[in-house]
Write a protein that holds these residues in place. Sequence first.
Motif, PDB file in Angstrom:
ATOM      1  N   ASN A   1     -35.311 -48.070 -46.345  1.00  0.00           N
ATOM      2  CA  ASN A   1     -35.997 -47.399 -47.456  1.00  0.00           C
ATOM      3  C   ASN A   1     -34.256 -46.272 -46.646  1.00  0.00           C
ATOM      4  N   ALA A   2     -34.086 -46.099 -45.284  1.00  0.00           N
ATOM      5  CA  ALA A   2     -33.174 -45.420 -45.122  1.00  0.00           C
ATOM      6  C   ALA A   2     -31.804 -45.642 -45.039  1.00  0.00           C
ATOM      7  N   GLU A   3     -30.859 -47.344 -45.627  1.00  0.00           N
ATOM      8  CA  GLU A   3     -30.488 -48.104 -45.719  1.00  0.00           C
ATOM      9  C   GLU A   3     -29.884 -47.382 -47.531  1.00  0.00           C
ATOM     10  N   ARG A   4     -31.151 -47.669 -48.508  1.00  0.00           N
ATOM     11  CA  ARG A   4     -30.918 -47.980 -50.070  1.00  0.00           C
ATOM     12  C   ARG A   4     -30.142 -45.630 -49.492  1.00  0.00           C
ATOM     13  N   GLU A   5     -31.782 -44.353 -48.932  1.00  0.00           N
ATOM     14  CA  GLU A   5     -30.373 -43.408 -48.917  1.00  0.00           C
ATOM     15  C   GLU A   5     -29.207 -43.093 -48.897  1.00  0.00           C
ATOM     16  N   ILE A   6     -28.346 -44.118 -47.955  1.00  0.00           N
ATOM     17  CA  ILE A   6     -28.176 -43.146 -47.255  1.00  0.00           C
ATOM     18  C   ILE A   6     -26.029 -44.050 -47.897  1.00  0.00           C
ATOM     19  N   SER A   7     -26.747 -45.218 -48.857  1.00  0.00           N
ATOM     20  CA  SER A   7     -25.537 -45.698 -50.231  1.00  0.00           C
ATOM     21  C   SER A   7     -25.734 -44.432 -51.272  1.00  0.00           C
ATOM     22  N   LEU A   8     -27.249 -43.916 -51.089  1.00  0.00           N
ATOM     23  CA  LEU A   8     -27.443 -43.231 -52.063  1.00  0.00           C
ATOM     24  C   LEU A   8     -26.564 -41.739 -52.000  1.00  0.00           C
ATOM     25  N   TRP A   9     -26.767 -41.251 -50.556  1.00  0.00           N
ATOM     26  CA  TRP A   9     -26.005 -39.436 -50.287  1.00  0.00           C
ATOM     27  C   TRP A   9     -24.871 -40.119 -49.834  1.00  0.00           C
ATOM     28  N   PHE A  10     -24.305 -41.149 -49.736  1.00  0.00           N
ATOM     29  CA  PHE A  10     -22.944 -41.432 -49.214  1.00  0.00           C
ATOM     30  C   PHE A  10     -22.101 -42.385 -49.791  1.00  0.00           C
ATOM     31  N   PRO A  11     -22.079 -42.365 -51.254  1.00  0.00           N
ATOM     32  CA  PRO A  11     -21.413 -43.259 -51.695  1.00  0.00           C
ATOM     33  C   PRO A  11     -20.306 -44.105 -51.946  1.00  0.00           C
ATOM     34  N   ASN A  12     -19.558 -43.072 -50.416  1.00  0.00           N
ATOM     35  CA  ASN A  12     -18.541 -43.863 -50.469  1.00  0.00           C
ATOM     36  C   ASN A  12     -18.134 -44.718 -49.081  1.00  0.00           C
ATOM     37  N   GLY A  13     -19.528 -44.655 -48.410  1.00  0.00           N
ATOM     38  CA  GLY A  13     -19.496 -45.111 -47.003  1.00  0.00           C
ATOM     39  C   GLY A  13     -19.459 -44.534 -46.492  1.00  0.00           C
ATOM     40  N   VAL A  14     -19.772 -44.957 -44.675  1.00  0.00           N
ATOM     41  CA  VAL A  14     -19.410 -44.239 -43.946  1.00  0.00           C
ATOM     42  C   VAL A  14     -18.599 -44.360 -42.449  1.00  0.00           C
ATOM     43  N   VAL A  15     -18.241 -43.532 -41.852  1.00  0.00           N
ATOM     44  CA  VAL A  15     -17.317 -43.956 -40.654  1.00  0.00           C
ATOM     45  C   VAL A  15     -18.734 -44.795 -39.706  1.00  0.00           C
ATOM     46  N   GLN A  16     -17.154 -45.974 -39.101  1.00  0.00           N
ATOM     47  CA  GLN A  16     -17.827 -46.645 -37.859  1.00  0.00           C
ATOM     48  C   GLN A  16     -17.063 -46.197 -36.980  1.00  0.00           C
ATOM     49  N   TRP A  17     -17.625 -45.535 -35.517  1.00  0.00           N
ATOM     50  CA  TRP A  17     -17.360 -45.282 -34.622  1.00  0.00           C
ATOM     51  C   TRP A  17     -17.813 -45.868 -33.000  1.00  0.00           C
ATOM     52  N   ASP A  18     -16.788 -45.998 -32.054  1.00  0.00           N
ATOM     53  CA  ASP A  18     -17.817 -46.268 -30.582  1.00  0.00           C
ATOM     54  C   ASP A  18     -17.626 -44.838 -29.987  1.00  0.00           C
ATOM     55  N   PRO A  19     -18.495 -44.626 -29.508  1.00  0.00           N
ATOM     56  CA  PRO A  19     -18.657 -43.822 -28.565  1.00  0.00           C
ATOM     57  C   PRO A  19     -18.002 -43.048 -27.625  1.00  0.00           C
ATOM     58  N   THR A  20     -17.386 -44.897 -26.504  1.00  0.00           N
ATOM     59  CA  THR A  20     -17.034 -44.522 -25.411  1.00  0.00           C
ATOM     60  C   THR A  20     -15.470 -45.243 -25.598  1.00  0.00           C
ATOM     61  N   GLU A  21     -15.440 -45.483 -26.780  1.00  0.00           N
ATOM     62  CA  GLU A  21     -13.644 -45.726 -27.000  1.00  0.00           C
ATOM     63  C   GLU A  21     -12.269 -45.328 -26.353  1.00  0.00           C
ATOM     64  N   ASN A  22     -12.977 -43.849 -26.263  1.00  0.00           N
ATOM     65  CA  ASN A  22     -11.185 -42.849 -25.826  1.00  0.00           C
ATOM     66  C   ASN A  22     -11.829 -41.763 -24.844  1.00  0.00           C
ATOM     67  N   ASN A  23     -13.136 -42.542 -23.840  1.00  0.00           N
ATOM     68  CA  ASN A  23     -12.936 -41.490 -22.163  1.00  0.00           C
ATOM     69  C   ASN A  23     -12.215 -40.357 -22.705  1.00  0.00           C
ATOM     70  N   MET A  24     -13.576 -39.707 -23.710  1.00  0.00           N
ATOM     71  CA  MET A  24     -12.529 -37.994 -23.859  1.00  0.00           C
ATOM     72  C   MET A  24     -13.859 -37.225 -23.334  1.00  0.00           C
ATOM     73  N   THR A  25     -13.419 -37.839 -21.531  1.00  0.00           N
ATOM     74  CA  THR A  25     -14.091 -36.121 -21.010  1.00  0.00           C
ATOM     75  C   THR A  25     -12.781 -36.233 -20.521  1.00  0.00           C
ATOM     76  N   GLN A  26     -14.052 -34.346 -20.220  1.00  0.00           N
ATOM     77  CA  GLN A  26     -12.784 -33.079 -19.626  1.00  0.00           C
ATOM     78  C   GLN A  26     -12.158 -34.003 -18.566  1.00  0.00           C
ATOM     79  N   LYS A  27     -13.283 -34.689 -17.795  1.00  0.00           N
ATOM     80  CA  LYS A  27     -12.395 -34.805 -15.908  1.00  0.00           C
ATOM     81  C   LYS A  27     -11.038 -35.812 -16.588  1.00  0.00           C
ATOM     82  N   ASP A  28     -11.033 -36.798 -17.446  1.00  0.00           N
ATOM     83  CA  ASP A  28      -9.778 -37.575 -18.240  1.00  0.00           C
ATOM     84  C   ASP A  28      -8.668 -36.618 -18.752  1.00  0.00           C
TER      85      ASP A  28
END
Length: 157
Positions: A122-149
């Motif tokens: 049902n989650a995948e059905r609802e995601i297609s229904l509410w976001f017919p153009n698709g959604v992003v895929q991203w890696d939350p660690t890819e850019n190391n965007m911490t304040q320290k960096d």
Amino acid sequence: TERTYIMVKPDGVERGLVGEIIKRFENKGYQLLALQMIKPTKELLEEHYTDLKEKPFFPGLIKYMSAGPVVGMVWIGKDIVKVGRRLLGETNPLASNPGTIRGDFGIDVGRNLCHGSDSPDNAEREISLWFPNGVVQWDPTENNMTQKDLVEVVATF
Ligand code: GTP
Ligand code: MG
């Protein structure tokens, strides 16, 4: 990993609980993939709640859900369908424990603030229904965007 569709219903939006609900999913450790505020059509809501068409409360449910804008989200992470529903609480706020969204903020099953998909399919059905153009895929660690960096980057100038 698994995805789910979470939605802040019109009463949750009107009461200013969008940030609170997002915060609970972020705090739990889940990752946000999509976010939109829309005023859904009755047709979209009838499709979303198609399994409930025969219920006596269905017309009232569609009226409630189309009363104002909703905030729809896609979240991803381990067991998120089940855990997401635990974060929301039971359908009826009367049965929802304190510590859950409905248990902390709701009193009425007809104004229960938020929606969460009830199965991965049902989650995948609802995601297609509410976001017919698709959604992003991203890696939350890819850019190391911490304040320290950032401090280190600035310090090299
Ligand atoms: P959702 O996450 O919104 O799908 O809720 P749910 O999965 O916990 O419950 P269900 O899918 O069975 O019902 C969908 C929505 O219909 C509920 O969240 C309520 O807003 C509403 N609803 C369910 N049961 C009742 C009822 O007995 N009376 C009324 N007025 N509304 C109900
Ligand atoms: Mg449901």
